[in-house]
Design a protein around this motif. Sequence first.
Motif, PDB file in Angstrom:
ATOM      1  N   ILE A  90      -3.746   3.684   1.648  1.00  0.00           N
ATOM      2  CA  ILE A  90      -3.581   3.455   0.214  1.00  0.00           C
ATOM      3  C   ILE A  90      -3.730   4.789  -0.512  1.00  0.00           C
ATOM      4  CG2 ILE A  90      -4.562   2.299  -1.808  1.00  0.00           C
ATOM      5  CD1 ILE A  90      -5.458   0.052   0.073  1.00  0.00           C
ATOM      6  N   THR A  91      -2.818   5.071  -1.415  1.00  0.00           N
ATOM      7  CA  THR A  91      -2.854   6.346  -2.140  1.00  0.00           C
ATOM      8  C   THR A  91      -3.313   6.199  -3.585  1.00  0.00           C
ATOM      9  OG1 THR A  91      -0.563   6.165  -2.910  1.00  0.00           O
ATOM     10  CG2 THR A  91      -0.923   7.163  -0.736  1.00  0.00           C
ATOM     11  N   GLY A  92      -3.270   4.986  -4.118  1.00  0.00           N
ATOM     12  CA  GLY A  92      -3.553   4.767  -5.530  1.00  0.00           C
ATOM     13  C   GLY A  92      -2.291   4.668  -6.363  1.00  0.00           C
ATOM     14  N   LYS A  93      -1.137   4.929  -5.741  1.00  0.00           N
ATOM     15  CA  LYS A  93       0.143   4.852  -6.445  1.00  0.00           C
ATOM     16  C   LYS A  93       0.816   3.492  -6.259  1.00  0.00           C
ATOM     17  CE  LYS A  93       0.968   9.825  -5.880  1.00  0.00           C
ATOM     18  NZ  LYS A  93       1.886  10.865  -5.312  1.00  0.00           N
ATOM     19  N   GLU A  94       0.171   2.597  -5.533  1.00  0.00           N
ATOM     20  CA  GLU A  94       0.757   1.291  -5.243  1.00  0.00           C
ATOM     21  C   GLU A  94       0.764   0.410  -6.495  1.00  0.00           C
ATOM     22  OE1 GLU A  94      -0.751   3.247  -1.703  1.00  0.00           O
ATOM     23  OE2 GLU A  94      -1.767   2.649  -3.561  1.00  0.00           O
ATOM     24  N   TYR A 121      -7.441   2.906   4.528  1.00  0.00           N
ATOM     25  CA  TYR A 121      -7.853   4.265   4.173  1.00  0.00           C
ATOM     26  C   TYR A 121      -7.593   4.440   2.685  1.00  0.00           C
ATOM     27  CZ  TYR A 121      -8.061   5.360   9.156  1.00  0.00           C
ATOM     28  OH  TYR A 121      -8.382   5.375  10.501  1.00  0.00           O
ATOM     29  N   ILE A 122      -8.607   4.887   1.957  1.00  0.00           N
ATOM     30  CA  ILE A 122      -8.496   4.996   0.502  1.00  0.00           C
ATOM     31  C   ILE A 122      -8.948   6.384   0.044  1.00  0.00           C
ATOM     32  CG2 ILE A 122      -8.750   2.529   0.047  1.00  0.00           C
ATOM     33  CD1 ILE A 122     -11.709   2.995  -0.489  1.00  0.00           C
ATOM     34  N   PRO A 123      -8.378   6.894  -1.062  1.00  0.00           N
ATOM     35  CA  PRO A 123      -8.814   8.197  -1.583  1.00  0.00           C
ATOM     36  C   PRO A 123     -10.284   8.168  -1.992  1.00  0.00           C
ATOM     37  CG  PRO A 123      -6.716   7.523  -2.559  1.00  0.00           C
ATOM     38  CD  PRO A 123      -7.252   6.328  -1.831  1.00  0.00           C
ATOM     39  N   ASP A 193      -7.857  14.318   2.173  1.00  0.00           N
ATOM     40  CA  ASP A 193      -6.507  14.814   2.449  1.00  0.00           C
ATOM     41  C   ASP A 193      -5.779  13.783   3.307  1.00  0.00           C
ATOM     42  OD1 ASP A 193      -4.195  16.115   3.280  1.00  0.00           O
ATOM     43  OD2 ASP A 193      -5.195  18.048   3.572  1.00  0.00           O
ATOM     44  N   ILE A 194      -4.682  13.250   2.806  1.00  0.00           N
ATOM     45  CA  ILE A 194      -3.958  12.212   3.538  1.00  0.00           C
ATOM     46  C   ILE A 194      -3.421  12.730   4.866  1.00  0.00           C
ATOM     47  CG2 ILE A 194      -1.681  12.650   2.519  1.00  0.00           C
ATOM     48  CD1 ILE A 194      -1.358   9.577   2.339  1.00  0.00           C
ATOM     49  N   ASN A 195      -3.202  14.025   4.958  1.00  0.00           N
ATOM     50  CA  ASN A 195      -2.731  14.592   6.223  1.00  0.00           C
ATOM     51  C   ASN A 195      -3.787  14.480   7.317  1.00  0.00           C
ATOM     52  OD1 ASN A 195      -0.104  15.432   5.361  1.00  0.00           O
ATOM     53  ND2 ASN A 195      -1.058  17.132   4.260  1.00  0.00           N
ATOM     54  N   ASP A 196      -5.052  14.494   6.922  1.00  0.00           N
ATOM     55  CA  ASP A 196      -6.122  14.293   7.901  1.00  0.00           C
ATOM     56  C   ASP A 196      -6.070  12.874   8.463  1.00  0.00           C
ATOM     57  OD1 ASP A 196      -7.023  16.868   7.479  1.00  0.00           O
ATOM     58  OD2 ASP A 196      -8.539  16.271   5.997  1.00  0.00           O
ATOM     59  N   VAL A 197      -5.746  11.909   7.604  1.00  0.00           N
ATOM     60  CA  VAL A 197      -5.618  10.518   8.054  1.00  0.00           C
ATOM     61  C   VAL A 197      -4.459  10.388   9.036  1.00  0.00           C
ATOM     62  CG1 VAL A 197      -5.188   8.139   7.342  1.00  0.00           C
ATOM     63  CG2 VAL A 197      -6.588   9.640   5.908  1.00  0.00           C
ATOM     64  N   LYS A 198      -3.337  10.989   8.693  1.00  0.00           N
ATOM     65  CA  LYS A 198      -2.166  10.918   9.568  1.00  0.00           C
ATOM     66  C   LYS A 198      -2.461  11.543  10.930  1.00  0.00           C
ATOM     67  CE  LYS A 198       1.177  10.987   5.757  1.00  0.00           C
ATOM     68  NZ  LYS A 198       2.276  11.747   5.101  1.00  0.00           N
ATOM     69  N   ASN A 207      -4.472   2.858  19.859  1.00  0.00           N
ATOM     70  CA  ASN A 207      -5.231   1.739  19.292  1.00  0.00           C
ATOM     71  C   ASN A 207      -4.554   1.111  18.082  1.00  0.00           C
ATOM     72  OD1 ASN A 207      -7.517   2.020  21.071  1.00  0.00           O
ATOM     73  ND2 ASN A 207      -8.104   3.837  19.904  1.00  0.00           N
ATOM     74  N   ILE A 208      -3.427   1.685  17.657  1.00  0.00           N
ATOM     75  CA  ILE A 208      -2.785   1.263  16.411  1.00  0.00           C
ATOM     76  C   ILE A 208      -1.454   0.580  16.699  1.00  0.00           C
ATOM     77  CG2 ILE A 208      -1.946   2.012  14.160  1.00  0.00           C
ATOM     78  CD1 ILE A 208      -4.949   2.422  14.611  1.00  0.00           C
ATOM     79  N   GLN A 209      -1.290  -0.630  16.175  1.00  0.00           N
ATOM     80  CA  GLN A 209      -0.023  -1.342  16.342  1.00  0.00           C
ATOM     81  C   GLN A 209       0.990  -0.911  15.292  1.00  0.00           C
ATOM     82  OE1 GLN A 209       2.207  -2.761  18.439  1.00  0.00           O
ATOM     83  NE2 GLN A 209       0.596  -4.192  18.999  1.00  0.00           N
ATOM     84  N   CYS A 210       0.553  -0.796  14.051  1.00  0.00           N
ATOM     85  CA  CYS A 210       1.453  -0.312  13.008  1.00  0.00           C
ATOM     86  C   CYS A 210       0.637   0.191  11.826  1.00  0.00           C
ATOM     87  CB  CYS A 210       2.446  -1.393  12.564  1.00  0.00           C
ATOM     88  SG  CYS A 210       1.712  -2.817  11.738  1.00  0.00           S
ATOM     89  N   ILE A 211       1.287   1.020  11.007  1.00  0.00           N
ATOM     90  CA  ILE A 211       0.659   1.593   9.818  1.00  0.00           C
ATOM     91  C   ILE A 211       1.415   1.083   8.597  1.00  0.00           C
ATOM     92  CG2 ILE A 211       0.093   3.713   8.578  1.00  0.00           C
ATOM     93  CD1 ILE A 211       0.165   5.151  11.317  1.00  0.00           C
ATOM     94  N   VAL A 212       0.702   0.469   7.691  1.00  0.00           N
ATOM     95  CA  VAL A 212       1.288  -0.022   6.442  1.00  0.00           C
ATOM     96  C   VAL A 212       0.992   0.999   5.350  1.00  0.00           C
ATOM     97  CG1 VAL A 212       1.230  -1.855   4.707  1.00  0.00           C
ATOM     98  CG2 VAL A 212       1.010  -2.426   7.144  1.00  0.00           C
ATOM     99  N   SER A 213       2.029   1.460   4.671  1.00  0.00           N
ATOM    100  CA  SER A 213       1.840   2.440   3.596  1.00  0.00           C
ATOM    101  C   SER A 213       3.134   2.579   2.814  1.00  0.00           C
ATOM    102  CB  SER A 213       1.425   3.804   4.170  1.00  0.00           C
ATOM    103  OG  SER A 213       2.534   4.471   4.749  1.00  0.00           O
ATOM    104  N   LEU A 214       3.119   3.433   1.829  1.00  0.00           N
ATOM    105  CA  LEU A 214       4.330   3.710   1.056  1.00  0.00           C
ATOM    106  C   LEU A 214       5.374   4.437   1.893  1.00  0.00           C
ATOM    107  CD1 LEU A 214       2.718   4.857  -2.329  1.00  0.00           C
ATOM    108  CD2 LEU A 214       3.877   2.684  -1.869  1.00  0.00           C
ATOM    109  N   GLU A 215       4.953   5.064   2.997  1.00  0.00           N
ATOM    110  CA  GLU A 215       5.867   5.850   3.820  1.00  0.00           C
ATOM    111  C   GLU A 215       6.177   5.203   5.167  1.00  0.00           C
ATOM    112  OE1 GLU A 215       4.126   9.683   4.309  1.00  0.00           O
ATOM    113  OE2 GLU A 215       4.282  10.224   2.185  1.00  0.00           O
ATOM    114  N   ASP A 216       5.426   4.181   5.551  1.00  0.00           N
ATOM    115  CA  ASP A 216       5.593   3.594   6.886  1.00  0.00           C
ATOM    116  C   ASP A 216       6.076   2.149   6.758  1.00  0.00           C
ATOM    117  OD1 ASP A 216       4.383   5.851   8.655  1.00  0.00           O
ATOM    118  OD2 ASP A 216       2.870   5.549   7.097  1.00  0.00           O
TER     119      ASP A 216
END
Length: 243
Positions: A90-94, A121-123, A193-198, A207-216
Amino acid sequence: FHDFLSVLLCGHKIQAKLSSNDKKLLPFLASYLCAVAPEFKPFITFTEDTLKNFDAVIATGSNNTATYFDHYFSKYPHIIRKNRNAVAIITGKETPKQMQSLADDVYRYFGLGCRNVSKIYIPQQYNLDHFFNGMYAWKQVINNHKYINNYDYNKAVYLMSDIKLFDNEFMLLKEDTGYSSPISVVFYERYKDINDVKAQLEDQKQNIQCIVSLEDVPFGVAQTPALSDYADGVDTIDFLIKL
């Protein structure tokens, strides 16, 4: 179901042993298929017994059972799937609508699916009211007695352990570095930093099946994968046609 469909499409026969929690829907779909296309009937077998006379294996289980499967089926071509979870960034732009759609990703099937979002993941300065306002669309889930039992139990355990929680009276939000949260609980981590999350998710992709986000994966569609969205990123069709 995707494995079931893939095996049939590739012209192979199915010998399936279902989990104790999954013994109704797939046999029903198979019986319907055989009713409208009887030629498939010889290709489908469900059994409660030990599997015998097979040429390849597709199996799903916990991380512990997957270790057993790997050993037991080691001499056969196989796909062995382990525990995985979906996460949301989540970026806060949703928009409010996207947050409501995220609630579908969290709550469909009571969060039991590997594509259910179990962690966000939140800012650092994110206002959690935006998140909880979106989740409110599923407030009726608390009326399910099994769900509320999990909610009450997890809340009691966390409070007795003096663990800080955010609580909207039908969901618990707990800060945690893990991915697999209990029913009624969503884990969260804050980021600068969102790049750290990525980078973290790339490192933990097993361990991750999928990532939900504005970009995924878009919000609200985590539980409606396309036929080309293979579980664990393993191309089942490619595996089957090479047998």
